[in-house]
Scaffold this active site. Structure first.
Site, PDB file in Angstrom:
ATOM      1  N   ARG A 295      25.955  37.200  48.215  1.00  0.00           N
ATOM      2  CA  ARG A 295      27.092  38.129  48.155  1.00  0.00           C
ATOM      3  C   ARG A 295      27.817  37.920  46.828  1.00  0.00           C
ATOM      4  NH1 ARG A 295      27.663  35.454  52.873  1.00  0.00           N
ATOM      5  NH2 ARG A 295      29.482  34.398  52.028  1.00  0.00           N
TER       6      ARG A 295
ATOM      7  N   TYR B  31      64.484  42.075  28.176  1.00  0.00           N
ATOM      8  CA  TYR B  31      65.390  41.616  29.242  1.00  0.00           C
ATOM      9  C   TYR B  31      65.672  40.114  29.145  1.00  0.00           C
ATOM     10  CZ  TYR B  31      64.527  45.971  31.840  1.00  0.00           C
ATOM     11  OH  TYR B  31      64.440  47.268  32.242  1.00  0.00           O
TER      12      TYR B  31
ATOM     13  N   CYS C  90      58.003  43.584  30.731  1.00  0.00           N
ATOM     14  CA  CYS C  90      58.715  44.550  31.576  1.00  0.00           C
ATOM     15  C   CYS C  90      57.731  45.208  32.549  1.00  0.00           C
ATOM     16  CB  CYS C  90      59.372  45.622  30.716  1.00  0.00           C
ATOM     17  SG  CYS C  90      60.361  44.951  29.360  1.00  0.00           S
ATOM     18  N   MET C  91      58.252  46.081  33.396  1.00  0.00           N
ATOM     19  CA  MET C  91      57.386  46.754  34.364  1.00  0.00           C
ATOM     20  C   MET C  91      56.307  47.592  33.662  1.00  0.00           C
ATOM     21  SD  MET C  91      58.325  49.376  37.456  1.00  0.00           S
ATOM     22  CE  MET C  91      58.957  48.235  38.653  1.00  0.00           C
TER      23      MET C  91
ATOM     24  N   LYS D 217      34.615  45.052  46.974  1.00  0.00           N
ATOM     25  CA  LYS D 217      35.933  45.162  47.621  1.00  0.00           C
ATOM     26  C   LYS D 217      37.023  45.252  46.552  1.00  0.00           C
ATOM     27  CE  LYS D 217      36.199  40.117  48.028  1.00  0.00           C
ATOM     28  NZ  LYS D 217      36.061  38.977  48.951  1.00  0.00           N
TER      29      LYS D 217
END
Ligand SMILES: *Cc1c(COP(=O)(O)O)cnc(C)c1O
Length: 340
Positions: free
Chosen positions: A186, A232, A280-281, A5
């Protein structure tokens, strides 16, 4: 049963499932019907069990792609049965987690599920919720879960039900309760080798090694003078002149932003160096003052091994107050996956 998954916990479900399939694994588990459909479309022909809820409006897809649906309670079973099309199912039994599954004590209802004529019951299973813990109370709780599940199975057999495939353990269930012998285990996080490898926490400790590394190349190197700040929020200010490297991985790639400001580290040229300032992103910044040989294009390891240093996903998880499952499954589509 390999649990693939969430894009195989960030490792790439199609690649992982195809590889395991070639090794002889014949059963897979996904969380959603669309994850199952993707694997079918990519050529997986063996069993695929959907662990989560599927809206009954999609029964057509369950049939077309020959997917096995988890029965999450009696009412759901009735709805699927009343639709009038035959489907394959595993019955989930709730023994104490109280997420999905019919209550273990509702034997009459569970027997009725077996009798529904449109449900071909291929499996019955439960899920342990504290099997990772070696705490005495948690062990007692888990043992009660296991006992109640097996007494349900006895009860079903006494009612002339031929038991389908039985399964209980996920990764920590196997590592801490290896004495259980079911038809399936599992296995999720353990097949990716990212179980907690620090300390002797689990009852059995097979030599599991992480299969995934997260790496990037240095984009830019710059000199920062004492008193200047980086990134930042200006949370990092250089005490002394220093040298930093900008790395093109950020929180949008799934690297946790709360590892900013020296909470996290990276490996470069076999050394461990701190992540400085705010992540940062799309980028993060490391302090390479003590590793003068670093140059643009050098490889930085955020998860993995470099020389004698290593950073496991479990360590990234600990530092960011999470678990390896979350760190890995949130690694984003933007990262290029390279299979070796
Ligand atoms: C995700 C999941 C697993 C796999 O768990 P791991 O701890 O990663 O091995 C097993 N069973 C169910 C029901 C799950 O949702």
């Amino acid at each position: 049963m390999a649990v693939v998954k969430a894009d195989a916990y960030g490792h790439g479900a199609v690649k992982v499932a195809s590889f395991l399939n070639e090794l002889g694994i014949k059963a897979f588990a996904v969380a959603t019907i669309d994850e199952g459909i993707l694997l079918r479309k990519k050529g997986i022909k063996d069993d695929i069990l959907i662990l989560g809820y599927t809206d009954p409006s999609r029964i057509g897809h369950l049939i077309r792609y020959s997917l096995t649906q988890t029965i999450i309670d009696y009412d759901y079973a009735k709805r699927l049965n009343d639709d009038g099309h035959s489907i394959k199912v595993h019955i989930k039994i709730d023994t104490g987690m109280h997420r999905m599954g019919e209550n273990v004590n509702k034997v009459d209802k569970i027997i009725k599920i077996f009798q529904f004529k449109n449900l071909e019951v291929c499996g019955i299973y439960t899920h342990l919720c504290v099997s990772d813990s070696r705490d005495k109370e948690d062990i007692m709780f888990t043992e009660r879960q296991i006992k109640s599940f097996y007494s349900l199975l006895d009860n079903l057999e006494n009612n002339n039900i031929i038991l389908p495939k039985v399964h209980i353990q996920s990764s920590y269930g196997l590592l801490n309760y290896p004495q259980l012998h079911c038809d399936y285990v599992r296995l999720g996080i353990a097949i990716y080798g990212a179980v907690d490898s620090v300390g002797d926490k689990t009852k059995i400790q097979p030599d599991l090694r992480p299969v995934l590394s997260l790496k990037a190349r240095v984009a830019l190197i710059r000199e920062i003078a004492a008193g200047e700040s980086v990134s930042y929020g200006r949370t990092f200010t250089a005490d002394n002149d220093c040298r930093i490297a900008v790395i093109p991985i950020g929180y949008a790639d799934g690297f946790p932003r709360n590892l900013s400001c020296e909470c996290g580290s990276a490996l470069i040229h076999g050394y461990r160096v701190p992540i400085i300032g705010k992540i940062c992103m799309d980028q993060l910044i490391i302090d390479i003052t003590n590793v003068p040989e670093v140059k643009q294009g050098d490889i930085v390891t955020l998860i993995g091994i470099d020389g004698s240093e290593k950073i496991y996903a479990t360590e990234v998880a600990d530092d960011s107050k999470s678990i390896a499952n979350e760190i890995l499954s949130r690694l984003s589509y933007r990262l290029k996956k390279i299979y070796i």
